[in-house]
Design a protein around this motif. Sequence first.
Motif, PDB file in Angstrom:
ATOM      1  N   PRO A  71       0.804  -1.230   0.000  1.00 21.65           N
ATOM      2  CA  PRO A  71       0.000   0.000   0.000  1.00 21.65           C
ATOM      3  C   PRO A  71       0.833   1.274   0.000  1.00 21.65           C
ATOM      4  O   PRO A  71       0.424   2.294  -0.570  1.00 21.65           O
ATOM      5  CB  PRO A  71      -0.830  -0.137   1.282  1.00 21.65           C
ATOM      6  N   SER A  72       2.015   1.239   0.585  1.00 21.47           N
ATOM      7  CA  SER A  72       2.872   2.430   0.625  1.00 21.47           C
ATOM      8  C   SER A  72       3.446   2.776  -0.756  1.00 21.47           C
ATOM      9  O   SER A  72       4.041   3.842  -0.934  1.00 21.47           O
ATOM     10  CB  SER A  72       4.020   2.217   1.613  1.00 21.47           C
ATOM     11  N   ASP A  73       3.253   1.876  -1.737  1.00 20.48           N
ATOM     12  CA  ASP A  73       3.754   2.118  -3.094  1.00 20.48           C
ATOM     13  C   ASP A  73       2.813   2.981  -3.930  1.00 20.48           C
ATOM     14  O   ASP A  73       3.158   3.321  -5.071  1.00 20.48           O
ATOM     15  CB  ASP A  73       3.945   0.789  -3.838  1.00 20.48           C
ATOM     16  N   ALA A  74       1.631   3.315  -3.419  1.00 21.98           N
ATOM     17  CA  ALA A  74       0.593   3.931  -4.253  1.00 21.98           C
ATOM     18  C   ALA A  74       1.069   5.197  -4.949  1.00 21.98           C
ATOM     19  O   ALA A  74       0.898   5.360  -6.168  1.00 21.98           O
ATOM     20  CB  ALA A  74      -0.653   4.216  -3.417  1.00 21.98           C
ATOM     21  N   ARG A 127      -9.944   1.014  -9.211  1.00 18.25           N
ATOM     22  CA  ARG A 127      -9.479  -0.232  -9.822  1.00 18.25           C
ATOM     23  C   ARG A 127      -9.189  -1.294  -8.763  1.00 18.25           C
ATOM     24  O   ARG A 127      -9.512  -2.474  -8.948  1.00 18.25           O
ATOM     25  CB  ARG A 127      -8.224   0.030 -10.657  1.00 18.25           C
ATOM     26  N   MET A 128      -8.592  -0.856  -7.669  1.00 16.87           N
ATOM     27  CA  MET A 128      -8.252  -1.806  -6.617  1.00 16.87           C
ATOM     28  C   MET A 128      -9.482  -2.294  -5.850  1.00 16.87           C
ATOM     29  O   MET A 128      -9.402  -3.281  -5.108  1.00 16.87           O
ATOM     30  CB  MET A 128      -7.240  -1.191  -5.652  1.00 16.87           C
ATOM     31  N   PHE A 137      -9.221  -7.658  -8.224  1.00 18.99           N
ATOM     32  CA  PHE A 137      -7.932  -7.145  -7.755  1.00 18.99           C
ATOM     33  C   PHE A 137      -7.284  -8.080  -6.741  1.00 18.99           C
ATOM     34  O   PHE A 137      -7.911  -8.517  -5.777  1.00 18.99           O
ATOM     35  CB  PHE A 137      -8.075  -5.752  -7.134  1.00 18.99           C
ATOM     36  N   ASP A 138      -6.007  -8.374  -6.962  1.00 23.64           N
ATOM     37  CA  ASP A 138      -5.209  -9.219  -6.077  1.00 23.64           C
ATOM     38  C   ASP A 138      -3.859  -8.530  -5.884  1.00 23.64           C
ATOM     39  O   ASP A 138      -3.082  -8.425  -6.833  1.00 23.64           O
ATOM     40  CB  ASP A 138      -5.026 -10.600  -6.709  1.00 23.64           C
ATOM     41  N   PRO A 139      -3.550  -8.037  -4.670  1.00 19.43           N
ATOM     42  CA  PRO A 139      -2.269  -7.341  -4.479  1.00 19.43           C
ATOM     43  C   PRO A 139      -1.068  -8.182  -4.887  1.00 19.43           C
ATOM     44  O   PRO A 139      -0.057  -7.648  -5.360  1.00 19.43           O
ATOM     45  CB  PRO A 139      -2.253  -7.039  -2.973  1.00 19.43           C
ATOM     46  N   PHE A 167       6.396  -1.562 -13.150  1.00 21.81           N
ATOM     47  CA  PHE A 167       5.395  -2.437 -12.544  1.00 21.81           C
ATOM     48  C   PHE A 167       4.718  -3.276 -13.620  1.00 21.81           C
ATOM     49  O   PHE A 167       4.716  -2.917 -14.799  1.00 21.81           O
ATOM     50  CB  PHE A 167       4.347  -1.626 -11.762  1.00 21.81           C
ATOM     51  N   HIS A 168       4.165  -4.394 -13.194  1.00 18.08           N
ATOM     52  CA  HIS A 168       3.336  -5.248 -14.050  1.00 18.08           C
ATOM     53  C   HIS A 168       2.106  -5.610 -13.247  1.00 18.08           C
ATOM     54  O   HIS A 168       2.185  -6.342 -12.261  1.00 18.08           O
ATOM     55  CB  HIS A 168       4.094  -6.509 -14.468  1.00 18.08           C
ATOM     56  N   TRP A 169       0.979  -5.084 -13.688  1.00 20.79           N
ATOM     57  CA  TRP A 169      -0.307  -5.347 -13.040  1.00 20.79           C
ATOM     58  C   TRP A 169      -0.996  -6.456 -13.832  1.00 20.79           C
ATOM     59  O   TRP A 169      -1.303  -6.287 -15.014  1.00 20.79           O
ATOM     60  CB  TRP A 169      -1.136  -4.073 -13.057  1.00 20.79           C
ATOM     61  N   THR A 170      -1.202  -7.591 -13.188  1.00 21.70           N
ATOM     62  CA  THR A 170      -1.887  -8.706 -13.834  1.00 21.70           C
ATOM     63  C   THR A 170      -3.359  -8.703 -13.440  1.00 21.70           C
ATOM     64  O   THR A 170      -3.749  -8.110 -12.434  1.00 21.70           O
ATOM     65  CB  THR A 170      -1.258 -10.056 -13.464  1.00 21.70           C
ATOM     66  N   LYS A 171      -4.144  -9.390 -14.224  1.00 22.76           N
ATOM     67  CA  LYS A 171      -5.574  -9.527 -13.931  1.00 22.76           C
ATOM     68  C   LYS A 171      -5.979 -10.971 -14.222  1.00 22.76           C
ATOM     69  O   LYS A 171      -5.523 -11.562 -15.206  1.00 22.76           O
ATOM     70  CB  LYS A 171      -6.398  -8.572 -14.802  1.00 22.76           C
ATOM     71  N   GLN A 172      -6.835 -11.537 -13.367  1.00 20.61           N
ATOM     72  CA  GLN A 172      -7.380 -12.866 -13.618  1.00 20.61           C
ATOM     73  C   GLN A 172      -8.878 -12.723 -13.855  1.00 20.61           C
ATOM     74  O   GLN A 172      -9.639 -12.384 -12.964  1.00 20.61           O
ATOM     75  CB  GLN A 172      -7.110 -13.814 -12.448  1.00 20.61           C
ATOM     76  N   HIS A 173      -9.298 -12.979 -15.097  1.00 13.68           N
ATOM     77  CA  HIS A 173     -10.707 -12.832 -15.476  1.00 13.68           C
ATOM     78  C   HIS A 173     -11.553 -14.006 -14.996  1.00 13.68           C
ATOM     79  O   HIS A 173     -12.738 -13.845 -14.707  1.00 13.68           O
ATOM     80  CB  HIS A 173     -10.824 -12.723 -17.001  1.00 13.68           C
ATOM     81  N   SER A 174     -10.965 -15.188 -14.982  1.00 18.65           N
ATOM     82  CA  SER A 174     -11.673 -16.426 -14.641  1.00 18.65           C
ATOM     83  C   SER A 174     -10.611 -17.437 -14.224  1.00 18.65           C
ATOM     84  O   SER A 174      -9.406 -17.173 -14.363  1.00 18.65           O
ATOM     85  CB  SER A 174     -12.464 -16.947 -15.846  1.00 18.65           C
ATOM     86  N   PRO A 175     -11.018 -18.605 -13.737  1.00 15.88           N
ATOM     87  CA  PRO A 175      -9.994 -19.614 -13.416  1.00 15.88           C
ATOM     88  C   PRO A 175      -9.115 -19.985 -14.607  1.00 15.88           C
ATOM     89  O   PRO A 175      -7.970 -20.405 -14.429  1.00 15.88           O
ATOM     90  CB  PRO A 175     -10.824 -20.816 -12.946  1.00 15.88           C
ATOM     91  N   GLU A 176      -9.628 -19.795 -15.833  1.00 18.82           N
ATOM     92  CA  GLU A 176      -8.895 -20.208 -17.026  1.00 18.82           C
ATOM     93  C   GLU A 176      -8.119 -19.085 -17.708  1.00 18.82           C
ATOM     94  O   GLU A 176      -7.195 -19.353 -18.475  1.00 18.82           O
ATOM     95  CB  GLU A 176      -9.863 -20.804 -18.060  1.00 18.82           C
ATOM     96  N   LEU A 177      -8.508 -17.821 -17.477  1.00 21.13           N
ATOM     97  CA  LEU A 177      -7.983 -16.719 -18.284  1.00 21.13           C
ATOM     98  C   LEU A 177      -7.344 -15.628 -17.429  1.00 21.13           C
ATOM     99  O   LEU A 177      -7.964 -15.100 -16.505  1.00 21.13           O
ATOM    100  CB  LEU A 177      -9.111 -16.102 -19.125  1.00 21.13           C
TER     101      LEU A 177
END
Length: 264
Positions: A130-133, A161-162, A167-169, A184-194
């Motif tokens: 959180p201190s990285d914001a 967004r968070m 959102f997963d830190p 930075f690289h912000w990833t996103k998980q749309h579903s268990p498969e994607l």
Amino acid sequence: MESIERVSAAAEAADGAAPLDEATWLTLRHRPESVRSWVRDEGFALLVGVELSVVVHPDARGRGIGRTLLEQALPEDGELRAWSHGDHPAAAALARSHGFERVRELWVMRRRMDQPLPAYDDARVRSYRPSDAEELIRVNAAAFAHHPEQGSMDAANLEERMAQPWFDPAGLLVAADGDRLIGFHWTKQHSPELGEVYVVGIDPAAQGQGLGKVLTLAGLHHLASKGVDEVLLYVESDNHPAVAVYSGLGFGHADADTHVMYRR
């Protein structure tokens, strides 16, 4: 809102691409007063600043509904931008007939995760705190200074967004040089498969060090640990260095995975 969600879901199921981007959904949910809308059972048009969206339910296409909605929403003058998510011929014809020109292509590139991933080793990479914001916002603004959709992210937008369910830190990887972030690289998980390479941003002062590739790999390893089958990303078609990096990491692009911006 219910009609917009229903028509959008049907269009995405039929076309394989979401008809509204994340920024539009965030505006609809958090700042609805800034959206002008024309909504009917068969479709809708939205105007957010200079961004125009027209979406027609798949069962109602071919009846001129898109043209009617466009002409209702279209201001007489001034700049307008509109996306065709999937490069539809009908959208191209409608755009041409109303004075829009094709100005930008955004590619979707995909990678199957049953392909082996190269290893990476960089002690600067860690998960977000959180201190990285404040530093994250600074690096994002510098990295995307010429990218209006992404570069304008401020503290309020970061918080929005968070607050999203995805959102997963642990999926937001940062590279730090002392107290400063350099990428930075912000990833996103749309579903268990994607999964998605959501945003990769590098401080211009740290470019040329191969950090983009390192951070992309760090995010891919994270998504692999979550068990996804496929990872996608969005990249400008003319960003040849980025396309080369992603291609080298096993991502490919199909013609159907092209989003087009039109401008008047």
